[in-house]
Design an enzyme around this catalytic site. Structure first.
Site, PDB file in Angstrom:
ATOM      1  N   HIS A  31       2.254   3.874  -9.279  1.00 30.95           N
ATOM      2  CA  HIS A  31       2.731   2.544  -9.783  1.00 30.95           C
ATOM      3  C   HIS A  31       2.893   1.634  -9.733  1.00 30.95           C
ATOM      4  CE1 HIS A  31      -2.333   2.432  -7.157  1.00 30.95           C
ATOM      5  NE2 HIS A  31      -2.366   3.430  -8.535  1.00 30.95           N
ATOM      6  N   ASP A  43       1.239  -0.835  -0.005  1.00 31.53           N
ATOM      7  CA  ASP A  43      -0.168   0.123   0.369  1.00 31.53           C
ATOM      8  C   ASP A  43       1.091   1.364   0.297  1.00 31.53           C
ATOM      9  OD1 ASP A  43      -2.259   1.411  -0.004  1.00 31.53           O
ATOM     10  OD2 ASP A  43      -2.345   1.784   1.881  1.00 31.53           O
ATOM     11  N   LEU A  47      10.465 -21.130  -5.532  1.00 34.84           N
ATOM     12  CA  LEU A  47       9.640 -19.688  -4.632  1.00 34.84           C
ATOM     13  C   LEU A  47       8.202 -19.579  -5.632  1.00 34.84           C
ATOM     14  CD1 LEU A  47       8.783 -17.206  -2.825  1.00 34.84           C
ATOM     15  CD2 LEU A  47      10.000 -16.037  -4.672  1.00 34.84           C
TER      16      LEU A  47
HETATM   17  C1  IPE Z   1      -5.220  -2.699  -0.246  1.00 31.35           C
HETATM   18  O1  IPE Z   1      -4.609  -1.322   0.047  1.00 31.35           O
HETATM   19  C2  IPE Z   1      -5.160  -3.349  -1.145  1.00 31.35           C
HETATM   20  C3  IPE Z   1      -4.371  -3.052  -1.922  1.00 31.35           C
HETATM   21  C4  IPE Z   1      -3.216  -3.661  -1.539  1.00 31.35           C
HETATM   22  C5  IPE Z   1      -4.260  -4.236  -3.158  1.00 31.35           C
HETATM   23  P1  IPE Z   1      -6.028  -0.330  -0.533  1.00 31.35           P
HETATM   24  O2  IPE Z   1      -5.824   1.259  -0.380  1.00 31.35           O
HETATM   25  O3  IPE Z   1      -7.262  -0.540  -1.631  1.00 31.35           O
HETATM   26  O4  IPE Z   1      -7.093  -0.629   0.958  1.00 31.35           O
HETATM   27  P2  IPE Z   1      -7.620   0.733   1.468  1.00 31.35           P
HETATM   28  O5  IPE Z   1      -8.755   0.953   0.875  1.00 31.35           O
HETATM   29  O6  IPE Z   1      -7.030   2.038   2.297  1.00 31.35           O
HETATM   30  O7  IPE Z   1      -8.098   0.636   2.885  1.00 31.35           O
HETATM   31  C1  IPE Z   2      -1.807   0.191  -3.442  1.00 28.58           C
HETATM   32  O1  IPE Z   2      -1.519   0.865  -3.793  1.00 28.58           O
HETATM   33  C2  IPE Z   2      -1.906  -0.794  -4.869  1.00 28.58           C
HETATM   34  C3  IPE Z   2      -2.988  -0.649  -5.166  1.00 28.58           C
HETATM   35  C4  IPE Z   2      -4.218  -0.988  -4.700  1.00 28.58           C
HETATM   36  C5  IPE Z   2      -3.827  -0.809  -6.394  1.00 28.58           C
HETATM   37  P1  IPE Z   2      -2.585   2.356  -3.116  1.00 28.58           P
HETATM   38  O2  IPE Z   2      -3.046   2.783  -4.927  1.00 28.58           O
HETATM   39  O3  IPE Z   2      -3.822   1.742  -2.934  1.00 28.58           O
HETATM   40  O4  IPE Z   2      -1.780   3.692  -2.239  1.00 28.58           O
HETATM   41  P2  IPE Z   2      -2.596   5.299  -1.790  1.00 28.58           P
HETATM   42  O5  IPE Z   2      -2.925   3.867  -0.396  1.00 28.58           O
HETATM   43  O6  IPE Z   2      -3.457   5.886  -2.327  1.00 28.58           O
HETATM   44  O7  IPE Z   2      -1.419   6.112  -1.080  1.00 28.58           O
HETATM   45 MG    MG Z   3      -4.265   2.568  -0.398  1.00 27.24          MG
END
Ligand code: IPE
Ligand code: IPE
Ligand code: MG
Length: 224
Positions: free
Chosen positions: A29, A12, A122
């Site tokens: 990303h 995240d 792995l």
């Molecule tokens: C969790 O992250 C999902 C992934 C890392 C793929 P999110 O950014 O979607 O989670 P929330 O919505 O903040 O809980």
């Molecule tokens: C996690 O990073 C990746 C996905 C959920 C695809 P985020 O896109 O949720 O990044 P933040 O949390 O908004 O910074």
């Molecule tokens: Mg996020």
């Protein structure tokens, strides 16, 4: 020292990193993919057998279409570029979650799984369109159809993670302390580390520090 067979990671913080340093969530990303490669290398060095990466949740469809499209394009290109290399490194790829993507991406995912299915160094489980609640509901429906006795063992065998040991260690980057519908059943006894750094900034040193700390924890599993 605790053995370490399976690490699961909620990757995240890409969006916030991208917005902060490149004024674009999508740039975050893209940068996150470099971290993925670093962490795969380090997982192999640490002789860990399973790495589960949460890449897209069942709830992430609520994001703007432009971001979703960018993410899946990125994944498609990554697989096209890297699958041969992963295969050569004896890495097995498994997708967790329902494959409800474009026919092109579905094919690519199926072929990548098939190509690497016999590899043994792995196993990378990529959680894509994955949600733990949906996984549990589907498992119960399947057991109901087959008239399977409800038990812990049988439920585990009907999850998408069947034949995968439960994660020993769960890491969530991005300075957020929640599970966001990830592996709720499987992490009943996992050691959980919430990491402040955003995923693109997370590196080998951070990963190894967590692994070291994990190895010294007294895991009780209810005992004393
Ligand atoms: C969790 O992250 C999902 C992934 C890392 C793929 P999110 O950014 O979607 O989670 P929330 O919505 O903040 O809980
Ligand atoms: C996690 O990073 C990746 C996905 C959920 C695809 P985020 O896109 O949720 O990044 P933040 O949390 O908004 O910074
Ligand atoms: Mg996020």
């Amino acid at each position: 020292m605790n053995p370490l067979k399976h690490v699961a990671i909620i990757m995240d913080g890409n969006g916030r990193w991208g917005k902060k340093y490149k004024n674009s969530r999508n740039a975050g990303h893209k940068a996150g993919l470099n971290t993925v490669e670093k962490i795969i290398r380090e997982t192999i060095k640490n002789r860990i057998s399973f790495l589960t990466l949460f890449a897209f949740s069942t709830e992430n469809w609520k994001r703007p279409k432009k971001e979703i499209n960018y993410l899946f394009n990125l994944l498609e290109n990554f697989l096209v570029d890297k699958i041969e290399d992963l295969h050569k490194q004896n890495i097995k790829l498994k997708i967790l979650g329902s494959k409800r993507f474009s026919p092109k991406l579905n094919n690519l995912l199926n072929n990548s799984e098939k190509k690497t299915s016999k590899n043994t160094k792995l196993q990378i489980n990529l959680a894509l369109n994955y949600g733990s609640k949906l996984e549990l509901i589907e498992a119960f429906k399947k057991m109901n159809r087959k008239k399977t006795t409800i038990s812990e063992k049988n439920l585990s065998l009907n999850l998408q993670t069947k034949n995968i040991p439960d994660p020993d260690l769960l890491i969530r980057t991005g300075d957020t302390k929640r599970l966001s519908n990830f592996l709720l059943w499987q992490i009943a006894y996992s050691e959980i580390f919430f990491e402040k750094k955003l995923w693109p900034a997370f590196n080998e040193k951070d990963y190894n520090r967590i692994i070291r700390e994990y190895k010294n924890i007294k895991r009780n599993f209810g005992k004393i």
